[in-house]
Write a protein that holds these residues in place. Structure first.
Motif: not given
Length: 153
Positions: A140-153
């Motif tokens: 869950k933490r990994a998925l949230l981190q993945l999305e937050s890292a790419h949310a501004l792309d």
């Protein structure tokens, strides 16, 4: 992954146990399970794009026959939580019109047969902490981190 002619019906994490997932599918859908990897080409491609940060929503057809009643209402609303954002269990309870059913929302997320495709990982505790996850708390933490890292792309 498992699919019916309607669409993807089950996506499971290794932590859920391959044998148990197959036994559950045999009991609820059909004891006849076929190995047909080409069936999953599209969903596999979409998942690869998601994990590479190039996809935010999924277009594959889904079969929701493993969810019923309130749990189905909850999982159908999960895609409304935007990529890279979160919603609390309480907020999701309010969205489905049952503000006091916070624990039931947690149960619906825990029993979501299509994690990632129906993003239950985006539902967190009211204090902002992730809470538990069917694929494991680290997932869950990994998925949230993945999305937050790419949310501004």
């Amino acid at each position: 992954m498992a699919a019916t002619p309607v669409g993807v019906v089950r996506l499971a994490f290794a932590t859920q146990g391959h044998t148990q997932v197959l036994a559950d599918l045999a009991a609820t859908i059909s004891p006849r399970v076929l190995h047909a990897p080409a069936t999953f080409d599209t969903v596999a491609r979409e998942l690869e794009e998601y994990f590479a940060g190039r996809r935010r929503t999924f277009d594959v057809p889904l079969d929701l026959r493993l969810t019923h009643g309130f749990r189905r209402e909850v999982v159908q609303h999960l895609p409304q939580v935007p990529y890279g954002r979160t919603a609390s269990y309480a907020a999701m309870a309010a969205v489905v019109g049952r503000a006091r059913a916070v624990r039931a929302v947690g149960t619906a997320c825990a029993l979501n047969p299509l994690p990632v495709l129906l993003p239950c990982h985006r539902v967190v505790r009211s204090d902002g902490t992730p809470g538990r996850y069917v694929g494991g708390d680290h997932a869950k933490r990994a998925l949230l981190q993945l999305e937050s890292a790419h949310a501004l792309d």
